[in-house]
Motif scaffolding. Structure first.
Motif, PDB file in Angstrom:
ATOM      1  N   MET A  91       0.812  -1.207   0.000  1.00 23.91           N
ATOM      2  CA  MET A  91       0.000   0.000   0.000  1.00 23.91           C
ATOM      3  C   MET A  91       0.853   1.269   0.000  1.00 23.91           C
ATOM      4  SD  MET A  91      -3.025  -1.179   2.623  1.00 23.91           S
ATOM      5  CE  MET A  91      -4.152   0.145   2.223  1.00 23.91           C
ATOM      6  N   LEU A  92       1.971   1.241   0.728  1.00 17.03           N
ATOM      7  CA  LEU A  92       2.806   2.435   0.835  1.00 17.03           C
ATOM      8  C   LEU A  92       3.822   2.573  -0.295  1.00 17.03           C
ATOM      9  CD1 LEU A  92       3.548   2.781   4.653  1.00 17.03           C
ATOM     10  CD2 LEU A  92       2.162   4.276   3.226  1.00 17.03           C
ATOM     11  N   ASP A  93       4.012   1.530  -1.062  1.00 16.19           N
ATOM     12  CA  ASP A  93       4.953   1.604  -2.185  1.00 16.19           C
ATOM     13  C   ASP A  93       4.240   2.210  -3.392  1.00 16.19           C
ATOM     14  OD1 ASP A  93       7.310   1.373  -3.515  1.00 16.19           O
ATOM     15  OD2 ASP A  93       7.150  -0.788  -3.880  1.00 16.19           O
ATOM     16  N   ASP A  94       3.826   3.469  -3.224  1.00 17.01           N
ATOM     17  CA  ASP A  94       2.993   4.145  -4.216  1.00 17.01           C
ATOM     18  C   ASP A  94       3.303   5.639  -4.161  1.00 17.01           C
ATOM     19  OD1 ASP A  94       1.036   5.243  -5.808  1.00 17.01           O
ATOM     20  OD2 ASP A  94      -0.662   4.351  -4.735  1.00 17.01           O
ATOM     21  N   GLN A 104       2.212  12.045  -2.245  1.00 20.09           N
ATOM     22  CA  GLN A 104       2.247  13.369  -2.861  1.00 20.09           C
ATOM     23  C   GLN A 104       2.030  14.491  -1.857  1.00 20.09           C
ATOM     24  OE1 GLN A 104      -0.666  13.935  -5.954  1.00 20.09           O
ATOM     25  NE2 GLN A 104       0.173  15.927  -6.564  1.00 20.09           N
ATOM     26  N   PHE A 105       1.104  14.287  -0.920  1.00 16.57           N
ATOM     27  CA  PHE A 105       0.787  15.346   0.035  1.00 16.57           C
ATOM     28  C   PHE A 105       1.089  14.937   1.470  1.00 16.57           C
ATOM     29  CE2 PHE A 105      -2.240  16.376  -3.501  1.00 16.57           C
ATOM     30  CZ  PHE A 105      -1.576  17.521  -3.915  1.00 16.57           C
ATOM     31  N   TYR A 149       8.870  10.288   0.200  1.00 12.36           N
ATOM     32  CA  TYR A 149       8.599   8.910  -0.207  1.00 12.36           C
ATOM     33  C   TYR A 149       9.850   8.070   0.019  1.00 12.36           C
ATOM     34  CZ  TYR A 149       7.650   5.100  -3.571  1.00 12.36           C
ATOM     35  OH  TYR A 149       7.476   3.882  -4.199  1.00 12.36           O
ATOM     36  N   PRO A 150       9.775   7.044   0.889  1.00 12.02           N
ATOM     37  CA  PRO A 150      10.965   6.266   1.230  1.00 12.02           C
ATOM     38  C   PRO A 150      11.262   5.167   0.213  1.00 12.02           C
ATOM     39  CG  PRO A 150       9.130   5.467   2.505  1.00 12.02           C
ATOM     40  CD  PRO A 150       8.595   6.607   1.651  1.00 12.02           C
ATOM     41  N   TYR A 166      -3.719  10.841   8.486  1.00 12.27           N
ATOM     42  CA  TYR A 166      -4.221   9.579   7.940  1.00 12.27           C
ATOM     43  C   TYR A 166      -3.661   9.349   6.548  1.00 12.27           C
ATOM     44  CZ  TYR A 166      -7.320  11.658   4.428  1.00 12.27           C
ATOM     45  OH  TYR A 166      -7.799  12.316   3.338  1.00 12.27           O
ATOM     46  N   TRP A 167      -3.755   8.113   6.098  1.00 10.94           N
ATOM     47  CA  TRP A 167      -3.621   7.802   4.680  1.00 10.94           C
ATOM     48  C   TRP A 167      -4.565   6.652   4.345  1.00 10.94           C
ATOM     49  CZ3 TRP A 167      -2.082   2.821   3.851  1.00 10.94           C
ATOM     50  CH2 TRP A 167      -1.204   2.218   4.766  1.00 10.94           C
ATOM     51  N   LEU A 168      -4.976   6.627   3.099  1.00  6.09           N
ATOM     52  CA  LEU A 168      -5.881   5.602   2.600  1.00  6.09           C
ATOM     53  C   LEU A 168      -5.274   5.008   1.344  1.00  6.09           C
ATOM     54  CD1 LEU A 168      -8.844   4.412   2.994  1.00  6.09           C
ATOM     55  CD2 LEU A 168      -9.538   6.056   1.247  1.00  6.09           C
ATOM     56  N   GLY A 169      -5.199   3.678   1.291  1.00 10.24           N
ATOM     57  CA  GLY A 169      -4.626   3.008   0.133  1.00 10.24           C
ATOM     58  C   GLY A 169      -5.336   3.381  -1.159  1.00 10.24           C
ATOM     59  N   ARG A 170      -4.557   3.509  -2.241  1.00 13.73           N
ATOM     60  CA  ARG A 170      -5.122   3.987  -3.501  1.00 13.73           C
ATOM     61  C   ARG A 170      -6.280   3.120  -4.008  1.00 13.73           C
ATOM     62  NH1 ARG A 170      -2.484   5.785  -9.076  1.00 13.73           N
ATOM     63  NH2 ARG A 170      -0.500   5.392  -8.078  1.00 13.73           N
TER      64      ARG A 170
END
Length: 212
Positions: free
Chosen positions: A56-59, A64-65, A70-71, A125-129
């Motif tokens: 999910m995070l490899d995006d 972007q915000f 981005y690691p 928060y973050w939400l998967g694409r």
């Protein structure tokens, strides 16, 4: 005053961390309807979540915000390290968000200072694409904000930082009752600062039937 009338403060070890040295606001919170609360589960990340976390995070679009860079590359080892950090660091509470039994994103509450919950904290928060555009973000953030205030009686304000070009997140926090702070942080001019006082919040009935 007789011996039976005399009262004593409880030993410090018996006072919950959320209450130590804090002024407690007894303002009653309006709970979300049960149907809305049952939409999501919030739990700690587990080490065996690492493959999902990595995917999910490899995006790049997801970052972007975000305030962090981005690691890349997001490796499985890095995912494990970040999960471990979320489990053990005392300056924040990090929760995986589950919807229909599937991990869809993350909510985080970071204390404004120190390890003991102070009067304010920052919510993010973050939400998967794969779950964008399904009307999850507003409800997810609203329910987590309610949980923060409910679980920590000393918490009086929630803060949020949103990039000026992040239109979806700006729309979410306005809908939830966050207000812009009078003076933006001069060190982050591209980011707006917003605050939600304890007791403020959304119209739960409207949110339960909202598609956004």
């Amino acid at each position: 005053m007789t011996q039976t009338q005399r009262t004593h403060a409880p030993p410090l070890r018996d006072i919950p961390d959320t209450l130590r040295g804090k002024r407690i606001n007894a303002l009653t919170l309006t709970p979300p309807p049960e149907t809305l609360q049952s939409m999501f589960q919030f739990r700690s990340w587990h080490s065996d979540d690492a493959p999902v976390y990595k995917r999910m995070l490899d995006d790049p679009a997801l970052w972007q915000f975000m305030p962090e860079d981005y690691p890349a590359p997001m490796t499985l080892d890095l995912a494990q390290d970040l999960i471990a950090l979320s489990q053990h660091a005392t300056h924040h509470k990090v929760r995986a968000v589950l919807w229909n039994g599937q991990i869809v994103g993350q909510m985080r509450l970071e204390w404004a200072q120190g390890a003991t919950p102070p009067a304010s904290g920052e919510i993010s928060y973050w939400l998967g694409r794969a779950y964008w555009g399904q009307g999850l973000s507003t409800r997810m953030v609203a329910l987590f904000a309610y949980r923060c205030f409910s679980n920590f009686p000393a918490l009086q304000h929630l803060h949020a930082r949103i990039h000026h070009e992040n239109t979806p997140s700006l729309r979410i926090i306005h809908k939830l009752g966050f207000q812009p702070t009078p003076e933006p942080d001069p060190h982050t001019p591209d980011w707006g600062q917003f605050v939600l006082p304890r007791g403020a919040g959304p119209d739960w009935a409207a949110l339960a039937g909202d598609g956004a």
